[in-house]
Structure formats: C-alpha cells, structure tokens
Design an enzyme around this catalytic site. Structure first.
Site, PDB file in Angstrom:
ATOM      1  N   CYS A   1       0.817  -1.220   0.000  1.00  0.00           N
ATOM      2  CA  CYS A   1       0.000   0.000   0.000  1.00  0.00           C
ATOM      3  C   CYS A   1       0.847   1.266   0.000  1.00  0.00           C
ATOM      4  O   CYS A   1       0.395   2.324  -0.427  1.00  0.00           O
ATOM      5  CB  CYS A   1      -0.963  -0.005   1.174  1.00  0.00           C
ATOM      6  SG  CYS A   1      -0.241  -0.570   2.721  1.00  0.00           S
ATOM      7  N   TYR A   2       2.073   1.170   0.512  1.00  0.00           N
ATOM      8  CA  TYR A   2       2.983   2.329   0.578  1.00  0.00           C
ATOM      9  C   TYR A   2       4.330   1.936  -0.020  1.00  0.00           C
ATOM     10  O   TYR A   2       5.283   1.637   0.703  1.00  0.00           O
ATOM     11  CB  TYR A   2       3.171   2.773   2.030  1.00  0.00           C
ATOM     12  CG  TYR A   2       1.908   3.292   2.679  1.00  0.00           C
ATOM     13  CD1 TYR A   2       1.386   4.526   2.288  1.00  0.00           C
ATOM     14  CD2 TYR A   2       1.259   2.573   3.673  1.00  0.00           C
ATOM     15  CE1 TYR A   2       0.238   5.017   2.871  1.00  0.00           C
ATOM     16  CE2 TYR A   2       0.106   3.063   4.269  1.00  0.00           C
ATOM     17  CZ  TYR A   2      -0.409   4.282   3.861  1.00  0.00           C
ATOM     18  OH  TYR A   2      -1.541   4.762   4.430  1.00  0.00           O
TER      19      TYR A   2
END
Ligand code: SF4
Ligand code: SF4
Lengths: 140, 411
Positions: free
Chosen positions: B140-141
């Site tokens: 996600c990051y």
C-alpha cells in the site's frame, strides 16, 4: 603567558607547515580559534599562543622571520537584540556590567563601552544572541 | 464572600466590551489601593504569562502523501529526527531532539547549535524545511525514500502538543561542586557561584490559581502567540506537596499539558534554545486567563513575588545522584533582585525564563479579552488537586531477562 594574535599569511607561507614548526621549535601550545584561506591561498589564522615568555617571544620572532604578519587580536562582542529573548542569564556572568538588567522592568541591555571581551557571556546565552566579532584586515 | 460571578456573566461582559481585565502584576496594585472585596467586585479577569525553556514540548505534523505513497518509518526535518512510529505521514517532533550529526558532548561542553526547538521555530517562521523520510516499502505504501522541502503552509495539520508546560514552581539550581557544570538550568558555577531559577513568579499562571480552581481540562489559553487549550494535567503533575498558607506550593507541583494550532502561532513566542553542554530546547510562551469568580480567586491572583518560595537544589550531587543537601528556600522577590543568600553566602542569581516577555504575554492576553476576541472557558474536568494521592514514582531497577523471553514467546 597566553595571548591571542592574528597571523596573516601569503600564498607561499600557507603552503608550508608553519604551525607544525611553530609548535615543534618553540614548545608553545597553539589553539586555532578561527581560520580562513582564500582560493589564492592567502588568509589568516586567529590563534591563542600559550607558553612561557622566552618561548612566546621566540615563537613570534619565528613567525615574523617567515614573513607572517603578526598582529594583536582586536575583537568586539556584538549583541543581537533581535535574537535576544530577555532572559537575563548573560548579565549574571558579566563581570563589568556591560550586560545588565534594569531590575524594575527586568530588561537586559548591552553597553559596548564597558565590555572587556572576557567572553563569559558567550557560552551562557541560549539563543546565541551574543557573538564574538573578530576585526580583521584584508588578507595580504 | 459576597461577590460571585459566573463564567457566562464574565463572557457576556467580554462580548459587550465591558469586562475589566488586569494583569497578574496590576492586580497587586489594585488590591493595595482598594482592598480584596472591592477589587473582586470590580475585576472580571486577571491575565498571567510565562516565557521560558519548556523541554517537554513538541508538534504533531501530517505532511500529506507523496506519489507513490510512503509509510514514513524514519523522518527528519532539517536533519533533526521526528518520531514516525504513527500513521503513514504523521510524525511528532520533540523540542529537545538533537540533530543526527551533532557532535553532542564529545567536545565537552557541546554547543547544540540546532535541534528540535530550532526546527519548530523555523517552521513557525514560515521558513523552508528539508523533509527526509525512509521506509521499507509495502504494497500500500511502496515508496522507500522522500527528500523534499516543505513549509508550514504546505502541511495538512501541525499542532503543538506539549506533555508538560507551565510548571507550578521550580527548583533554584546551584552547584556545590568545585567545577562548572552545564545543565538544563544553564551554566552553574562552582562553590555556589550562581543560582539559576526559571519561573515568572507573580505573573506565572499556576501561582495565580494554586488549587487549579479555574484552570482545568479545556481551558482556553495563549500558547506560542496563538490560541491553545489545556489538554490534560501535565506529566509529573504532583499537586500534593507542602504548600504555604496562600496555597502556593513550596516545591515543583502542578503541570499542564497544552495543545494548540501551530499554524496560528508566532516565532516570537516559540524560540529554539541551545543549552551549553545540555542540548537544544524550546522557549514557549504561555498565558492563562483567570476569571475572578469570587473573592477567593482574587486573593489567589494577588499573590506577590515575596510570597513565592523556591527550594534551592544542588545540581552537582543532589539532583543528578539524589544526594541532597538541605539548602532551604529563597523568595522569588530576592531571586529577581539579582542576589540571594544561601548557606549564609551571597549568591548572584541567573534567570532562565524571561520576565519582560511574561509581562508582554499577560498584556497581549488582556488586550485580546478587552477587544472581545477571547472568551473564557469553564473547565470540562478538573485537574487532580492538592488533596490527591499521587506518588512521584521513580524508575524500578529490575533484571529484564524474564520479560525478554516473554516477548519472544509471543511471536
Ligand atoms: S564579553 Fe565579558 S565584559 Fe563583555 S559583555 Fe560579555 S561578559 Fe561582559
Ligand atoms: S542570555 Fe542571551 S537571550 Fe538571555 S538576555 Fe542575555 S543575550 Fe538575551
């Protein structure tokens, strides 16, 4: 004795290990306070020299013989009002009342004419509002 | 006590521009002239102020997301690390954080030219700040590194949240040793060479409300030049200490945890400090209004420097090692005069907190209230008071082996 002097170098001298020789030949304790050498290799050193009188004099002579210009250091203390938060800490360290507190208002002020440049106030100021200013000539 | 006012009555007067507001210094003269009862009837609000080093301070910042996104694991602002162990682009920067490349006390005493407090000052001054962050990358990051320049205007939120400010009373620090020591109370010269103190005395917020009657959770205040609030009692809040007849503690007592929007604040009231041999910190300006609900509150606010006493503490052996020497108390009036007597010896005093700026803060808060811009708030909940049973705990000294194996077994 202990003294602060400014040593002005020319390009030729700055390429020699002058400080090394100075320490080795004269046994002086040399503390470099400030240094600046320009791209043309001219510049100055502000040094504190410490040793007994004959050694000190021999050291100065040694430098002068190499063509280094030795001058007494003239420094002034500059108080930056705009950085000062008026805490008053410095005034309690100042031996001459150059920095003093007007007790009614608790406002700190600086009177340059009373300052003997002892340096006591420099360390205790948390905003670094008091600075030492070395007065220097153009490098020769 | 005949005179009684409510918060709402006082606020109504503030809204009409009719409130009578004086500072915690001015109230002393009013009382001298008119007496307590009359002064209590006339005065609606007394304003206090303090401006000095408050180490337990810092700011929460949300930087906004990079593209691609990063979960900032480690964060630096101008080379000073902020704590990144919260959500992806949130961090907390503490006032006493030392810059990563600082020589610290390796050349003793260190100068600590730039640290957390200085970054906070520069942020509030609107300066450009280098933001660096690293991470390990997740689905996600994915981003692993950010190196950019930000200003306060660029970030989503920035609020000051100080765990402990506005100490109610503080030690007067001396050095009984035989060489200089470098402390968070400044340079202390040997053999009682000077006595350092840090409080605004009769102007200081909690000396004017010694039992926290009107200062509690939710109280609206002046913080760093903007409007802030009391969030909680501060850390090390220890109200159950010996007190004088006037309720003023004779030792370090109450503290406040404060919160406020950094974007409204002013660099004049948040100044980064460098304490020789100790580290960086931040001078914070705090002002608290005190509603004169009755004569009792007025009496508290009329407290004078000569009625406030600080314990004298040795920072050579006493404070750091707990080998205390009884050195008695000194009054704030004497501290302010420049000389105190300790152990029969005359000692020069070294202030750490700025009395002129404390006075200005009380004046600004007074002007805000008079102009109808600042209304008073009734606390949502009270702070623990002098009758609470708070232990001042020390760190236990235990062998960690057993605990470590417990943590390992949890995996
Ligand atoms: S250098 Fe010495 S004399 Fe000059 S202001 Fe500082 S403490 Fe005072
Ligand atoms: S110590 Fe520094 S900040 Fe404090 S009054 Fe002196 S010059 Fe100003």
């Amino acid at each position: 004795m202990k003294n602060r002097v400014v040593l002005y170098f020319s390009a030729v001298q700055s390429e020699q290990p002058i400080i090394y020789q100075l320490i080795k030949n004269t046994d002086l304790i040399v503390n470099i306070l400030k240094a600046d050498i320009n791209p043309q290799k001219e510049g100055y050193l502000v040094v504190e020299l410490e040793g007994d009188k004959p050694h000190y004099e021999a050291g100065i002579k040694f430098l002068e013989n190499l063509g280094v210009i030795v001058e007494p250091l003239s420094q002034t203390v500059v108080w930056h009002d705009e950085l000062c938060i008026q805490c008053g800490a410095c005034a309690s360290f100042c031996p001459t009342q150059a920095l003093s507190i007007e007790r009614e208002s608790m406002i700190v002020s600086f009177d340059n004419s009373r300052c003997v440049v002892c340096g006591m106030c420099l360390e205790c100021c948390p905003t670094l509002a008091i600075k030492l200013h070395f007065e220097l000539k153009e490098a020769v | 006590m005949t005179c009684k006012k409510t918060y709402e009555e006082i606020n109504e007067k503030i809204r009409r521009g009719e409130a009578v507001v004086v500072t915690a210094e001015e109230v002393i003269d009013v009382v001298a002239e008119k007496g307590y009862a009359k002064a209590a009837q006339e005065i609606d609000v007394v304003t206090t102020g303090t401006f000095g080093p408050m180490c337990s301070s810092g700011v929460f910042i949300n930087f906004g997301h990079s593209k691609p996104r990063i979960r900032m694991q480690k964060v630096w602002l101008n080379g000073v690390e902020a704590y990144g162990g919260i959500a992806a682009v949130d961090a907390y920067l503490g006032a006493t954080q030392v810059a990563d490349n600082d020589p610290e006390n390796k050349v003793y005493p260190g100068r600590f030219m730039y640290g957390g407090g200085h970054v906070i000052h520069d942020l509030v001054a609107g300066k450009e700040i280098r933001l660096e962050a690293i991470s390990y990358g997740t689905d996600c990051y994915p981003n692993k590194k950010v190196d950019t320049v930000i200003t306060l205007a660029d970030v989503n939120e920035a609020f000051m949240f100080n765990p402990r400010n506005a100490y109610q009373n503080y030690n007067c620090a001396v050095n009984l040793g035989d060489k200089n020591i470098y402390t968070y109370m400044g340079v202390l010269k040997p053999r009682l060479g000077n006595a350092a103190y840090s409080t605004a005395g009769q102007l200081s917020p909690l000396f004017n409300d010694p039992h926290y009657r009107t200062t509690g959770i939710g109280t609206r205040i002046f913080l760093g030049g903007g409007v802030g609030y009391v969030a909680w009692n501060g850390t090390q809040h220890h109200p159950n200490v010996p007190r004088g007849e006037n309720g003023v503690p004779m030792a370090t007592a109450g503290t406040l945890s404060l919160i406020g929007d950094l974007k409204q604040m002013d660099p004049h009231w948040l100044v980064g400090l460098s304490y020789l041999g100790y580290g960086p910190t931040l001078a914070v300006g705090v002002g608290i209004p005190i509603p004169i609900l009755d004569e009792e509150m007025l009496r508290y606010t009329a407290v004078k420097d000569e009625e406030i006493f600080c314990p004298v503490v040795d920072y050579h052996q006493g404070y750091p090692y707990g080998n205390h020497t009884d050195l008695g108390f000194v009054s704030f009036k004497d501290l302010k005069s420049g000389k105190v007597t300790i152990n029969g010896q005359e000692v020069v005093t070294t202030p750490q907190s700025s009395y002129p700026r404390a006075r200005q803060i009380a004046g600004i808060l007074k002007a805000w209230i008079q102009a109808g811009q600042f209304e008073l708030t009734q606390p949502v909940a009270a702070l623990p008071g002098a009758d609470s049973q708070i232990d001042f705990k020390s760190l236990p000294d235990r062998q960690p082996n057993g605990v470590l194996s417990m943590v390992r077994n949890r995996r």
